[in-house]
Motif scaffolding. Structure first.
Motif, short mmCIF file in Angstrom:
data_model
loop_
_atom_site.label_atom_id
_atom_site.label_comp_id
_atom_site.label_asym_id
_atom_site.label_seq_id
_atom_site.Cartn_x
_atom_site.Cartn_y
_atom_site.Cartn_z
N HIS A 229 0.85 -1.19 0.00
CA HIS A 229 0.00 0.00 0.00
C HIS A 229 0.88 1.24 0.00
O HIS A 229 2.08 1.16 0.29
N ASP A 231 0.67 5.23 1.80
CA ASP A 231 -0.11 5.94 2.81
C ASP A 231 -0.88 7.06 2.11
O ASP A 231 -0.34 7.71 1.22
N HIS A 293 4.70 0.25 0.03
CA HIS A 293 5.47 -0.49 1.04
C HIS A 293 4.63 -1.60 1.66
O HIS A 293 3.42 -1.65 1.49
#
Ligand SMILES: O=C(O)CCC(=O)C(=O)O
Ligand SMILES: [Fe+2]
Length: 364
Positions: A229, A231, A293
């Motif tokens: 994903h 952020d 990440h």
């Protein structure tokens, strides 16, 4: 005898009743339950990943004669990997130590004590305790429990955040914010934005302190702590402990790295990890990269990480900065209201950087 967790009673035990992955592991688990088995392409091959070798950036030099060099390091990291580490960041190292201890203490509490903050029953909308990311939507669950605390002001935090963790969490937020503001100003100035607090204020309006807990896992090769994903917000500040397991995807070929390769962000004592969120990628019209990440689990020790997420207010209108679009000749992202972006982000399971498609003009 170790309990057996079939799919239905596992979901009830872990998710609905708030026992979390920790409760499941504490019940004596020798095998990863089916609900946690990742498809082969999502599993993390520890041996295939190299460690990211970039030394941490020394932020104490940002205010001295080396300002331009340090600013250049920050900009370069945000343009390439979207991840970097910082030292001399102004957050006391003893505070970082007590944050990690406090996170362990919190998750060691009984499930009943933590489960009062389950989203469905929490006495306050500011605090949420849960497990995985979107258990209802995920094909495979993430091996992680968390507590999330939204910041409005000090009084409300002291009143509503869990008593066991509120003081250190608030101090972490308080001591981090001037560093975050400086980092953001460096990134904005490089885009041609005059040092003007109003944009910084908009981008850092909302803040959240989370504590993540990754219990030991019998087969780390088959699971993920957090799936791929980026952020969604502005900048994330992340405290990780010494165990390791945070991996970032390389966005562009370079002298040392190949696009698509995963590198580990190695734990550095006293350092904080900074990562660029989707909002910075969007306002910079793609110049800065929000980093994809993920987190690996381990079989030896439970891991904690403590991120601070910063983002604009839900009502804010977000679009690429006009001065950047003018220079680039075209906008890669459309304007949107943050609440709509969040609805899309939190309405889907983790899926790499797909979240950005919501705002991408001509998304594939
Ligand atoms: O645990 C970590 O190192 C990273 C956690 C993370 O990516 C997140 O909470 O968004
Ligand atoms: Fe993340």
């Amino acid at each position: 005898m170790a309990p057996s967790f079939d799919d239905a009673n596992l979901f009830n035990f872990v998710v609905r009743d708030g026992n979390g992955v920790k409760g499941m592991v504490d019940a004596g688990l020798s095998k990863v339950p089916r609900a946690y088995l990742q498809p082969p392409q999502e599993r993390i091959d520890k041996d295939a990943a190299r460690k990211h070798g970039q030394p941490p950036i020394d932020l104490s030099k940002l205010d001295g004669p080396k300002h331009d060099q340090v600013a250049e390091q920050i900009v370069r990291a945000a343009e390439s990997l979207g991840f970097f580490q910082v030292v001399n960041h102004g957050v006391p190292v003893e505070l970082l130590e007590s944050l990690k201890d406090t996170a362990h203490d919190f998750f060691s509490m009984s499930p009943e004590k933590k489960a009062v903050y389950r989203t469905e029953v929490s006495p306050t909308p500011l605090v949420k305790y849960g497990t995985s990311f979107m258990p209802q939507k995920e094909k495979a669950l993430e091996w992680k429990d968390y507590i999330s605390m939204q910041y409005t002001n000090d009084d409300e935090a002291l009143q509503h955040w869990p008593a066991e963790i509120k003081k250190v969490s608030l101090e972490y937020l308080r001591t981090s914010m001037s560093m975050v503001r400086k980092l953001l100003q460096v990134l904005l100035e490089n885009l041609g934005v005059k040092p003007d607090d109003s944009i910084t204020d908009v981008l850092l309006d909302k803040k959240m302190v989370n504590m993540n807990f990754y219990p030991t896992c019998p087969s780390p090769d088959l699971t993920v702590g957090v799936g791929r994903h980026s952020d969604m917000g502005t900048l994330t500040i992340l405290l990780q402990d010494g165990i390791g397991g945070l991996y970032v995807k390389i966005e562009e070929d370079s002298e040392f790295e190949k696009k698509g390769e995963w590198v580990e962000i190695p734990p550095v004592p006293g350092a904080l990890v900074i990562n660029v969120g989707d909002m910075i990628q969007i306002i910079s019209n793609g110049k800065y990269k929000s980093a994809e990440h993920r987190v690996r689990t381990t079989s030896t020790k439970s891991r904690v990480s403590i991120p601070i997420f910063t983002m604009p207010n839900a009502t804010a209108k977000i679009a690429p900065l006009p001065q950047v679009v003018e220079k680039d000749g075209q906008a890669l992202y459309r304007e949107f209201v943050l609440a709509d972006y969040m609805k899309n982000f939190f309405g889907n399971a983790h899926d790499g950087k797909k979240s950005l498609d919501f705002a991408t003009i001509n998304a594939a």
